[in-house]
Design an enzyme around this catalytic site. Structure first.
Site, short mmCIF file in Angstrom:
data_model
loop_
_atom_site.label_atom_id
_atom_site.label_comp_id
_atom_site.label_asym_id
_atom_site.label_seq_id
_atom_site.Cartn_x
_atom_site.Cartn_y
_atom_site.Cartn_z
N CYS A 115 50.64 61.16 36.75
CA CYS A 115 49.67 61.27 35.66
C CYS A 115 48.82 62.54 35.75
O CYS A 115 48.20 62.94 34.77
CB CYS A 115 48.75 60.07 35.63
SG CYS A 115 49.62 58.51 35.65
N HIS A 255 42.31 61.35 31.63
CA HIS A 255 43.55 60.57 31.64
C HIS A 255 43.24 59.19 31.07
O HIS A 255 42.22 58.59 31.39
CB HIS A 255 44.07 60.47 33.07
CG HIS A 255 45.28 59.61 33.18
ND1 HIS A 255 46.34 59.71 32.29
CD2 HIS A 255 45.62 58.61 34.04
CE1 HIS A 255 47.26 58.82 32.61
NE2 HIS A 255 46.85 58.14 33.66
N ASN A 285 48.62 53.96 28.53
CA ASN A 285 48.73 55.02 29.53
C ASN A 285 50.10 55.68 29.40
O ASN A 285 51.13 55.03 29.61
CB ASN A 285 48.55 54.37 30.91
CG ASN A 285 48.66 55.37 32.06
OD1 ASN A 285 49.10 56.50 31.89
ND2 ASN A 285 48.26 54.93 33.24
O1 UT7 Z 1 47.90 56.27 35.65
C1 UT7 Z 1 47.66 55.54 36.80
C2 UT7 Z 1 48.29 54.18 36.63
N1 UT7 Z 1 47.58 53.05 37.03
C3 UT7 Z 1 46.35 52.68 36.67
O2 UT7 Z 1 45.58 53.38 36.09
C4 UT7 Z 1 45.97 51.28 37.03
C5 UT7 Z 1 44.56 51.12 37.45
N2 UT7 Z 1 44.24 49.72 37.53
C6 UT7 Z 1 43.85 49.01 36.47
O3 UT7 Z 1 43.72 49.52 35.38
C7 UT7 Z 1 43.49 47.55 36.70
O4 UT7 Z 1 43.51 47.29 38.08
C8 UT7 Z 1 44.42 46.57 35.96
C9 UT7 Z 1 44.15 46.64 34.46
C10 UT7 Z 1 45.85 46.86 36.26
C11 UT7 Z 1 44.11 45.14 36.40
O5 UT7 Z 1 42.74 44.86 36.19
P1 UT7 Z 1 41.84 44.24 37.36
O6 UT7 Z 1 40.51 44.06 36.80
O7 UT7 Z 1 42.00 45.14 38.55
O8 UT7 Z 1 42.53 42.87 37.58
P2 UT7 Z 1 43.19 42.25 38.89
O9 UT7 Z 1 44.46 42.94 39.21
O10 UT7 Z 1 42.14 42.15 39.97
O11 UT7 Z 1 43.50 40.80 38.38
C12 UT7 Z 1 42.48 39.90 37.94
C13 UT7 Z 1 43.16 38.62 37.43
C14 UT7 Z 1 44.21 38.10 38.38
O12 UT7 Z 1 44.15 36.69 38.34
P3 UT7 Z 1 43.45 35.87 39.54
O13 UT7 Z 1 44.19 36.28 40.77
O14 UT7 Z 1 42.02 36.34 39.52
O15 UT7 Z 1 43.65 34.48 39.11
C15 UT7 Z 1 45.50 38.57 37.75
O16 UT7 Z 1 46.60 37.74 38.08
O17 UT7 Z 1 43.83 38.89 36.20
C16 UT7 Z 1 45.19 38.46 36.28
N3 UT7 Z 1 46.02 39.34 35.47
C17 UT7 Z 1 46.26 39.11 34.17
N4 UT7 Z 1 45.87 38.14 33.33
C18 UT7 Z 1 46.27 38.21 32.06
C19 UT7 Z 1 46.64 40.48 35.83
N5 UT7 Z 1 47.30 41.00 34.78
C20 UT7 Z 1 47.08 40.18 33.74
C21 UT7 Z 1 47.49 40.18 32.39
N6 UT7 Z 1 47.04 39.18 31.59
N7 UT7 Z 1 48.24 41.14 31.88
#
Ligand code: UT7
Length: 328
Positions: A115, A255, A285
């Site tokens: 990225c 980004h 993204n």
């Molecule tokens: O260009 C570089 C590429 N990567 C990035 O920029 C990614 C950077 N990271 C992020 O943007 C965030 O970490 C995410 C959007 C990917 C995830 O958000 P988060 O606030 O970090 O959530 P998390 O991974 O801590 O998950 C929180 C909860 C989890 O459930 P539990 O364990 O709390 O019950 C996940 O299983 O949200 C759940 N979850 C979802 N729920 C509904 C994860 N993905 C989803 C989904 N829909 N798509």
């Protein structure tokens, strides 16, 4: 910087027609529109047609950037394509693009910095022009991330989209152009965001495919923490190198990974949301394509005026990051 001031003299973008909405994703994985919008800010993203590969998207964006610069393809001395989704291992996507454009005088290579690739490309190109090696360099960020995304993995499939943005770099008047670049990498974080399969470590095999190693694997939360830390500090470092202050920023072009990451960068820089170009709601993204597409849209929407101070900042797999200050 250097002997000749170098700036962006033309911009262009292209996104595929097909839209993948949050509502459609609700039918594919266990997720919902509300979660995606509040956690990421993304509402929809574009998907390349089956017949479209990265060089096709790159071609459309590049054509527009060259035209906007008032040039023809023969005026281009070098083509840099920043991508992690090349059409194939080789020839490079830049070579494929060179022949599509008829840019017969141009050298061509791909650049791999995920990225951050577009900012790495800008730094490379601008120094080649500043030293007098080349006059006009085409820098393209182009991705078909849909081809390496697992649409059964809700942690990743909600984030990514396809598209391409392009710029032509050339000499500009004194007082305008690039003021600084800040590039960085931390290879020790490479495990956090990667596609392992299909390379020399793990050639494609039935096993690698069944294990889904040809798809993006990401430790989302760790990448998130890294992003929040690095976006603010990289932008601050680039501003300091340029001898400018946060108050001097007219438009931040970050980004487009997650609205919460952009907001944290804005907080750190004491900038209101109006001072950031944000279009991730429409495109998600697009890795190396996110920043040049956002720039091209900012230009289309007349959000950049002569003399404005722009800051580009991005982060991504590698891990890598980059920031740059440009006077438009
Ligand atoms: O260009 C570089 C590429 N990567 C990035 O920029 C990614 C950077 N990271 C992020 O943007 C965030 O970490 C995410 C959007 C990917 C995830 O958000 P988060 O606030 O970090 O959530 P998390 O991974 O801590 O998950 C929180 C909860 C989890 O459930 P539990 O364990 O709390 O019950 C996940 O299983 O949200 C759940 N979850 C979802 N729920 C509904 C994860 N993905 C989803 C989904 N829909 N798509």
């Amino acid at each position: 910087m250097g002997l000749h001031p170098v700036g962006i003299i033309g911009t262009g973008k292209y996104v595929p027609e097909r839209i993948l909405t949050n509502q459609q994703l609700e039918q594919m994985v266990e997720t919902n529109d509300e979660w995606i919008v509040t956690r990421t800010g993304i509402k929809e993203r574009r998907m390349a047609a089956a017949t479209e590969a990265t060089s096709d998207l790159a071609y459309e964006a590049a054509k527009r950037a060259i035209e906007a610069a008032g040039l023809t393809a023969e005026d281009i001395d070098l083509i840099i394509v920043s991508t992690i989704t090349p059409d194939m291992f080789f020839p490079s996507t830049a070579c494929l693009l060179q022949t599509k454009l008829g840019a017969s005088k141009a050298a061509a290579f791909d650049l791999s910095a995920a990225c951050s690739g577009f900012i790495y490309g800008l730094a490379t190109a601008s120094n080649m022009i500043a030293t007098g090696m080349y006059k006009h360099v085409l820098v393209v960020g182009a991705e078909t991330l849909s081809r390496i995304t697992d649409y059964t993995d809700r942690n990743t499939c909600i984030l990514f989209g396809d598209g391409a943005g392009a710029v032509v770099l050339g000499q500009v008047e004194e007082g305008r152009g690039f003021r600084s670049f800040e590039l960085g990498a931390d290879g020790s974080g490479g495990e956090l965001l990667k596609v392992s399969g299909g390379g020399s470590r793990m050639p494609s095999s039935e096993q690698s495919i069944s294990e889904k190693q040809h798809y993006i694997h990401m430790a989302g939360n760790d990448v998130f923490k890294f992003a929040v830390r690095i976006m603010g500090s990289a932008a601050e470092d680039a501003l300091a190198k340029a001898g400018l202050a946060k108050e001097d920023v007219d438009l931040l072009i970050p980004h487009q990974a997650n609205i919460r990451i952009i907001q944290s960068a804005l907080n750190r820089l004491n900038l209101p949301e109006e001072k950031a170009m944000i279009n991730l709601d429409k495109y998600g993204n697009m890795s190396a394509a996110s920043i040049p597409v956002a720039l091209a849209e900012a230009v289309e929407q007349n959000r950049v005026k002569e003399g404005d101070t722009l800051v580009f900042v991005g982060f991504g797999g590698g891990l890598t990051w980059g920031a740059s200050v440009l006077v438009w």
